[in-house]
Design a protein around this motif. Sequence first.
Motif, PDB file in Angstrom:
ATOM      1  N   UNK A  45       6.875   4.159  -8.349  1.00 25.57           N
ATOM      2  CA  UNK A  45       8.654   3.356  -9.214  1.00 25.57           C
ATOM      3  C   UNK A  45       8.795   1.649  -8.271  1.00 25.57           C
ATOM      4  N   UNK A  46       8.507   1.598  -7.742  1.00 29.34           N
ATOM      5  CA  UNK A  46       8.216   0.243  -7.200  1.00 29.34           C
ATOM      6  C   UNK A  46       7.438  -0.793  -7.319  1.00 29.34           C
ATOM      7  N   UNK A  47       5.985  -0.207  -7.449  1.00 27.22           N
ATOM      8  CA  UNK A  47       4.614  -0.676  -8.660  1.00 27.22           C
ATOM      9  C   UNK A  47       5.393  -1.198  -9.607  1.00 27.22           C
ATOM     10  N   UNK A  48       6.227  -0.259 -10.667  1.00 29.44           N
ATOM     11  CA  UNK A  48       5.781  -0.940 -11.645  1.00 29.44           C
ATOM     12  C   UNK A  48       7.111  -1.198 -12.062  1.00 29.44           C
TER      13      UNK A  48
ATOM     14  N   UNK B 146      11.875  -7.025  -2.472  1.00 32.66           N
ATOM     15  CA  UNK B 146      11.243  -5.413  -3.318  1.00 32.66           C
ATOM     16  C   UNK B 146       9.917  -4.848  -2.525  1.00 32.66           C
ATOM     17  N   UNK B 147       9.435  -6.267  -2.709  1.00 36.87           N
ATOM     18  CA  UNK B 147       8.270  -6.727  -1.900  1.00 36.87           C
ATOM     19  C   UNK B 147       7.170  -5.570  -0.562  1.00 36.87           C
ATOM     20  N   UNK B 148       8.302  -5.608   0.474  1.00 35.64           N
ATOM     21  CA  UNK B 148       8.366  -4.777   1.636  1.00 35.64           C
ATOM     22  C   UNK B 148       8.241  -3.853   1.747  1.00 35.64           C
ATOM     23  N   UNK B 149       9.828  -3.877   0.314  1.00 30.86           N
ATOM     24  CA  UNK B 149       9.920  -2.336   0.218  1.00 30.86           C
ATOM     25  C   UNK B 149       8.631  -1.123  -0.118  1.00 30.86           C
ATOM     26  N   UNK B 150       7.904  -1.757  -1.264  1.00 26.73           N
ATOM     27  CA  UNK B 150       6.353  -1.411  -1.717  1.00 26.73           C
ATOM     28  C   UNK B 150       5.581  -0.931  -0.573  1.00 26.73           C
ATOM     29  N   UNK B 151       5.255  -1.360   0.720  1.00 23.32           N
ATOM     30  CA  UNK B 151       5.090  -2.005   1.157  1.00 23.32           C
ATOM     31  C   UNK B 151       5.145  -0.456   2.208  1.00 23.32           C
ATOM     32  N   UNK B 152       6.917  -0.470   2.642  1.00 27.81           N
ATOM     33  CA  UNK B 152       6.858   0.500   3.646  1.00 27.81           C
ATOM     34  C   UNK B 152       6.543   1.782   3.156  1.00 27.81           C
ATOM     35  N   UNK B 153       7.164   1.742   1.609  1.00 25.19           N
ATOM     36  CA  UNK B 153       6.570   3.270   0.910  1.00 25.19           C
ATOM     37  C   UNK B 153       5.506   4.344   1.168  1.00 25.19           C
TER      38      UNK B 153
END
Length: 153
Positions: A93-96, A138-145
């Motif tokens: 989801x975060x990637x999309x 949002x980018x760091x959240x994607x990496x954190x996920x």
Amino acid sequence: MNHLKSWQYRALYVTVAALTLSGLLWLAWHYLWGAGAGNLPHPLEPWWMRLHGAAAFAGLFMAGVLAAAHVPQGWRMTTRSPRLRQHRAGQRRTGIVLCALGTAAVLSGYLLYYFVPENLHELMGWAHAVLGLVLALLLPLHGWRHDQSACGR
């Protein structure tokens, strides 16, 4: 795993930092110390915009790097099995959302530079700024996920 190579990771974060910082600096100089405050444009405004434009080219390059390997590999990883699909659903989801925000930011920047009429320029500029800030946050959240899902295996 679908880790970025170390040079890709560094280049992506340096590029996003340069885009974010140059955009924020332009906004500050324009609205606090320049034309937005009723004065002539600040002499640094064009330099912040030039840096932002150069960073945008780097951002497009990095989007191509990600589109060539990271995105398709991540998509394949989440469609292989129901367990992986469920495990990585948040990351997908975060990637999309990141892909959509990046596309919208590029399109809005292009429209700002070439097509937006003067009466809509400020509104589109703020929309572009919000898109960029949300993408950068949002980018760091994607990496954190990604890190969280790797730890949970």
